[in-house]
Design a protein around this motif. Structure first.
Motif, PDB file in Angstrom:
ATOM      1  N   PHE A   1       0.825  -1.209   0.000  1.00 37.86           N
ATOM      2  CA  PHE A   1       0.000   0.000   0.000  1.00 37.86           C
ATOM      3  C   PHE A   1       0.858   1.257   0.000  1.00 37.86           C
ATOM      4  O   PHE A   1       0.466   2.296  -0.544  1.00 37.86           O
ATOM      5  CB  PHE A   1      -0.928  -0.005   1.215  1.00 37.86           C
ATOM      6  CG  PHE A   1      -1.838   1.185   1.289  1.00 37.86           C
ATOM      7  CD1 PHE A   1      -3.005   1.238   0.537  1.00 37.86           C
ATOM      8  CD2 PHE A   1      -1.525   2.272   2.101  1.00 37.86           C
ATOM      9  CE1 PHE A   1      -3.838   2.334   0.596  1.00 37.86           C
ATOM     10  CE2 PHE A   1      -2.357   3.373   2.163  1.00 37.86           C
ATOM     11  CZ  PHE A   1      -3.523   3.406   1.411  1.00 37.86           C
ATOM     12  N   ALA A   2       2.059   1.153   0.580  1.00 44.09           N
ATOM     13  CA  ALA A   2       2.947   2.317   0.681  1.00 44.09           C
ATOM     14  C   ALA A   2       3.391   2.836  -0.681  1.00 44.09           C
ATOM     15  O   ALA A   2       3.833   3.982  -0.778  1.00 44.09           O
ATOM     16  CB  ALA A   2       4.167   1.977   1.527  1.00 44.09           C
ATOM     17  N   VAL A   3       3.257   2.031  -1.746  1.00 46.64           N
ATOM     18  CA  VAL A   3       3.667   2.495  -3.065  1.00 46.64           C
ATOM     19  C   VAL A   3       2.783   3.639  -3.555  1.00 46.64           C
ATOM     20  O   VAL A   3       3.185   4.435  -4.406  1.00 46.64           O
ATOM     21  CB  VAL A   3       3.633   1.322  -4.078  1.00 46.64           C
ATOM     22  CG1 VAL A   3       2.217   0.984  -4.490  1.00 46.64           C
ATOM     23  CG2 VAL A   3       4.482   1.652  -5.309  1.00 46.64           C
ATOM     24  N   TYR A   4       1.578   3.743  -2.997  1.00 45.09           N
ATOM     25  CA  TYR A   4       0.703   4.863  -3.343  1.00 45.09           C
ATOM     26  C   TYR A   4       1.088   6.142  -2.596  1.00 45.09           C
ATOM     27  O   TYR A   4       0.730   7.236  -3.034  1.00 45.09           O
ATOM     28  CB  TYR A   4      -0.748   4.530  -2.994  1.00 45.09           C
ATOM     29  CG  TYR A   4      -1.329   3.357  -3.746  1.00 45.09           C
ATOM     30  CD1 TYR A   4      -1.350   3.331  -5.123  1.00 45.09           C
ATOM     31  CD2 TYR A   4      -1.876   2.282  -3.062  1.00 45.09           C
ATOM     32  CE1 TYR A   4      -1.886   2.253  -5.812  1.00 45.09           C
ATOM     33  CE2 TYR A   4      -2.421   1.198  -3.739  1.00 45.09           C
ATOM     34  CZ  TYR A   4      -2.420   1.191  -5.106  1.00 45.09           C
ATOM     35  OH  TYR A   4      -2.954   0.127  -5.793  1.00 45.09           O
ATOM     36  N   ILE A   5       1.790   6.002  -1.477  1.00 47.22           N
ATOM     37  CA  ILE A   5       2.018   7.137  -0.576  1.00 47.22           C
ATOM     38  C   ILE A   5       3.435   7.689  -0.694  1.00 47.22           C
ATOM     39  O   ILE A   5       3.637   8.876  -0.972  1.00 47.22           O
ATOM     40  CB  ILE A   5       1.741   6.722   0.882  1.00 47.22           C
ATOM     41  CG1 ILE A   5       0.372   6.063   1.009  1.00 47.22           C
ATOM     42  CG2 ILE A   5       1.850   7.948   1.790  1.00 47.22           C
ATOM     43  CD1 ILE A   5      -0.786   6.920   0.565  1.00 47.22           C
ATOM     44  N   ILE A   6       4.437   6.833  -0.491  1.00 47.10           N
ATOM     45  CA  ILE A   6       5.822   7.300  -0.372  1.00 47.10           C
ATOM     46  C   ILE A   6       6.334   7.978  -1.647  1.00 47.10           C
ATOM     47  O   ILE A   6       6.872   9.094  -1.584  1.00 47.10           O
ATOM     48  CB  ILE A   6       6.740   6.139   0.058  1.00 47.10           C
ATOM     49  CG1 ILE A   6       6.349   5.668   1.465  1.00 47.10           C
ATOM     50  CG2 ILE A   6       8.204   6.562   0.025  1.00 47.10           C
ATOM     51  CD1 ILE A   6       7.150   4.487   1.971  1.00 47.10           C
ATOM     52  N   PRO A   7       6.212   7.378  -2.846  1.00 47.24           N
ATOM     53  CA  PRO A   7       6.735   8.071  -4.038  1.00 47.24           C
ATOM     54  C   PRO A   7       6.027   9.389  -4.347  1.00 47.24           C
ATOM     55  O   PRO A   7       6.588  10.239  -5.052  1.00 47.24           O
ATOM     56  CB  PRO A   7       6.500   7.046  -5.166  1.00 47.24           C
ATOM     57  CG  PRO A   7       6.379   5.729  -4.480  1.00 47.24           C
ATOM     58  CD  PRO A   7       5.719   6.027  -3.171  1.00 47.24           C
ATOM     59  N   ALA A   8       4.816   9.550  -3.836  1.00 45.30           N
ATOM     60  CA  ALA A   8       4.038  10.761  -4.144  1.00 45.30           C
ATOM     61  C   ALA A   8       4.045  11.772  -3.008  1.00 45.30           C
ATOM     62  O   ALA A   8       3.278  12.744  -3.043  1.00 45.30           O
ATOM     63  CB  ALA A   8       2.591  10.380  -4.473  1.00 45.30           C
TER      64      ALA A   8
END
Length: 295
Positions: free
Chosen positions: A143-150
Motif C-alpha cells: 500500500f505504501a507504493v501509493y504514498i511514499i513516491p508521491a
C-alpha cells in the motif's frame, strides 16, 4: 465614425455572443457526464437499443446494485479512499515542510537545491528505472507504493514557496521571542495561516490520487490492493465485466450488461470528487492567484 448608439448595440451583441458561447461550452462539457449518468440509471438490456439521450427510458437501479454488491469493486473503493486521504495528508505536510525550509534565507545551499529541483521538472528517469527503484525499495504490492513516491512534488513546492514568502516575518519573530522552535512555528503558525494554498495543493493531489490508475496497474498485482480506477480501467480495457455480472445474483443478471456496469462504476468513482470540489473552489481560486500580483 460610429455613433454612441451603434457602439452600445455592438457591445450588447458582443455580450450576447459571449453568453451563447459560454452556454455552448458548458453544454459540451456537461452533456457527456449527463449522458453517462442517465444511461447508468436505465435498464441495461433496454439501453442496448440506444436512443437514450436526456432521461432514462426504463428506470432501474440494478446497475448500482451490481456495483455495490460486488466485493471487488467495494474493496477497490476502500483502497482508493484510503490512499487519497492518507496520500493528501502526507503530501501536503511533507511538501509544505520542505517548502518552509526552502523559504528560509539562511538555508545553506539554497540556490543549488532550487536548481536541482528545477531540473526534475523537465527530466525524469523513465518507467524502467523507476520500476527498478520501487522494486529495490520493497514497495511492490505494498500500500505504501501509493504514498511514499508521491509524498513530494517540486511543482507544488514552488506554489507553497510563493505563498510562504508573503507571510510577514513579524509572525515568526514574535513566536521565537515566546520560545517557539522551527517545528512549532511551522505547525502552529505557518500551516494555519496558509489555508488557501494548503487547500489548493490538497485538491490538486487529491484529484490526482483519486484518478490515478497507472500506479496500481504497474506496481500492484494483489487484487485486494488495486484502486477503483485501476479496476475500472481493466473492466473497460479488457471487457471483464462479465465476471462482475456473474457474481451479483440471478435476479440482477437478467437486467444488467457489462456496458451498464461500466457506466454505473464511472458515476460512482466520479461523484466523490464532484461533491468535494465546490467546497474547496474558493481556496482553489485564491491559490491560483498566488504570486500573480506584486505590489
Amino acid at each position: 465614425m460610429p455613433t454612441r448608439k451603434q457602439l452600445s448595440t455592438g457591445d450588447k451583441m458582443f455580450d450576447a455572443l459571449n453568453v451563447i458561447g459560454m452556454l455552448l461550452l458548458c453544454f459540451i462539457t456537461l452533456y457527456p457526464i449527463w449522458y453517462v449518468f442517465v444511461n447508468s440509471l436505465n435498464d441495461g438490456q433496454d439501453a442496448m437499443r440506444g436512443g437514450i439521450y436526456w432521461l432514462p427510458r426504463k428506470f432501474s437501479l440494478d446497475n448500482y446494485k451490481a456495483v455495490f454488491e460486488n466485493a471487488g469493486i467495494m474493496t477497490a473503493m476502500g483502497v482508493t479512499a484510503a490512499k487519497t486521504v492518507i496520500g493528501v495528508i502526507c503530501h501536503v505536510f511533507f511538501t509544505a515542510m520542505v517548502a518552509y525550509a526552502y523559504s528560509r534565507r539562511e538555508l545553506i545551499g539554497r540556490k543549488f537545491y532550487m536548481m536541482m529541483g528545477t531540473v526534475t521538472l523537465f527530466f525524469g528517469g523513465g518507467l524502467i528505472p523507476t520500476f527498478l527503484l520501487i522494486r529495490d525499495l520493497g514497495l511492490l504490492d505494498k500500500f505504501a507504493v501509493y504514498i511514499i513516491p508521491a509524498m513530494f512534488s517540486f511543482f507544488d513546492l514552488i506554489i507553497f514557496l510563493a505563498f510562504f514568502r508573503d507571510i510577514p516575518d513579524g509572525l515568526e519573530e514574535a513566536a521565537r521571542i515566546d520560545g517557539a522552535n522551527d517545528l512549532s512555528i511551522f505547525v502552529r503558525i505557518i500551516i494555519p495561516v496558509s489555508t488557501p494554498v494548503v487547500a489548493t495543493i490538497a485538491l490538486f493531489h487529491g484529484v490526482w490520487q483519486w484518478n490515478d490508475y497507472f500506479t496500481g496497474m504497474i506496481y500492484i498485482n494483489n487484487p485486494d490492493l488495486q484502486p477503483i480506477q485501476t479496476f475500472l480501467y481493466r473492466v473497460v480495457a479488457q471487457s471483464s465485466s462479465n465476471q462482475i455480472v456473474a457474481s451479483v445474483g440471478p435476479g440482477i443478471n437478467r437486467t444488467v450488461t457489462s456496458q451498464s456496469i461500466k457506466l454505473a462504476t464511472m458515476v460512482v468513482t466520479t461523484m466523490p470528487i464532484v461533491f468535494i470540489y465546490p467546497f474547496l473552489q474558493k481556496y482553489f481560486v485564491k491559490g491560483l492567484m498566488i504570486g500573480s500580483i506584486k505590489g
